[in-house]
Design an enzyme around this catalytic site. Structure first.
Site, mmCIF file in Angstrom:
data_model
loop_
_atom_site.group_PDB
_atom_site.id
_atom_site.type_symbol
_atom_site.label_atom_id
_atom_site.label_comp_id
_atom_site.label_asym_id
_atom_site.label_seq_id
_atom_site.Cartn_x
_atom_site.Cartn_y
_atom_site.Cartn_z
ATOM 1 N N ASP A 1 58.291 16.777 71.263
ATOM 2 C CA ASP A 1 58.944 15.657 71.936
ATOM 3 C C ASP A 1 59.256 16.057 73.373
ATOM 4 O O ASP A 1 60.212 16.793 73.634
ATOM 5 C CB ASP A 1 60.234 15.275 71.205
ATOM 6 C CG ASP A 1 59.952 14.689 69.832
ATOM 7 O OD1 ASP A 1 59.307 13.628 69.777
ATOM 8 O OD2 ASP A 1 60.360 15.294 68.836
ATOM 9 N N ASP B 1 58.212 7.271 63.580
ATOM 10 C CA ASP B 1 58.961 8.374 64.180
ATOM 11 C C ASP B 1 60.413 7.957 64.374
ATOM 12 O O ASP B 1 60.711 7.039 65.141
ATOM 13 C CB ASP B 1 58.339 8.731 65.533
ATOM 14 C CG ASP B 1 58.964 9.967 66.167
ATOM 15 O OD1 ASP B 1 59.979 10.467 65.649
ATOM 16 O OD2 ASP B 1 58.425 10.420 67.192
ATOM 17 N N SER C 1 65.406 16.232 62.044
ATOM 18 C CA SER C 1 66.654 16.782 61.504
ATOM 19 C C SER C 1 66.599 16.985 60.002
ATOM 20 O O SER C 1 67.183 17.941 59.472
ATOM 21 C CB SER C 1 67.820 15.851 61.856
ATOM 22 O OG SER C 1 67.954 15.702 63.251
#
Length: 247
Positions: free
Chosen positions: A57, A197, A220
């Protein structure tokens, strides 16, 4: 492979399951929430945990209110995994970065439709670099942005959070958009992958898959799992075999 259900729970109501082939989706690990002091080791441990791809990212503090890493960091980490890398460029001006992320070892480069006034040209440039081209759309962005560039696309990413930070809550309303994109791709007959996403976990993965996603990006849920990355990946795969709950 899971059995195809007759319908899927969505927003408290039932919805017919999609007609597309329900192959088990690929799990893509985002390194956004990784320990940046030991990124190489983090990439290696994600690989060992059994994910299918690694996502980088890339943020510039302009398009999104956060800043992460550049192509040199990705290139250094390339040696720690044999898995495909995808660079998700959440940046205001992706053009000057494309060649460098391709050289860093990214097999797929994803740009945001919102940042590319000449999207077709940008996607063509990515493909000319010898890598696959993807486009991401934010929750408020209509799918019309990708309708006329399908011939230059390998991947469409539907954001199920507003980009910029990890650990956000999954926006279930985006499942309708995922299904619309899935139908658009299927009608086109083109081999374009659909990726979701944002907020993917054991609670959301199944619904995103049945909506039409082939790739599920988890950040996460994998990196912060108390049992470790391997346990997190195993639990995500088991979640994809659960029956759909009755209303």
């Amino acid at each position: 492979m899971v059995d195809e259900p007759s319908s899927v729970l969505h927003g408290g109501s039932r919805r017919s399951a999609p007609s597309w082939s329900l192959r088990e989706p690929a799990l893509v690990a985002s390194v956004l929430g990784a320990d940046y002091a030991r990124l190489g080791e983090e990439v290696a441990s994600l690989t060992d945990a059994g994910v299918d791809r690694i996502q980088w990212d890339v943020m510039d503090w302009r398009f999104v209110p956060n800043m992460t890493f550049g192509p040199d960091v990705v290139g250094v980490c390339r040696q720690y995994s044999h898995l495909p890398f995808e660079a998700h460029l959440m940046v205001q001006d992706p053009g000057p970065m494309l060649a460098r992320f391709a050289s860093a070892g990214c097999e797929t480069i994803i740009v945001h439709a919102e940042t590319c006034p000449h999207l077709l040209r940008t996607l063509s440039t990515i493909r000319d670099l010898g890598v696959q081209a993807g486009v991401a759309v934010n929750p408020s962005t209509p799918i019309d942005f990708v309708r006329h560039v399908l011939d230059q696309l390998d991947q469409i990413v539907i954001m199920t959070v507003n980009p910029g930070f990890g650990g956000q809550r999954y926006i279930a309303a985006m499942e309708e958009k995922v299904s619309e994109v899935r139908a658009l791709v299927d009608r086109s007959g083109r081999p374009v992958r659909v990726e979701v996403d944002g907020g993917i976990s054991t609670d959301t993965a199944l619904a995103a898959w049945y909506a039409g996603a082939e790739f599920l990006v988890a950040g996460s849920a994998v990196l912060s799992h108390p049992g470790g990355k391997r346990t997190a990946v195993d639990e995500l795969r088991r979640a994809l075999t659960r029956p759909v709950p009755a209303p």
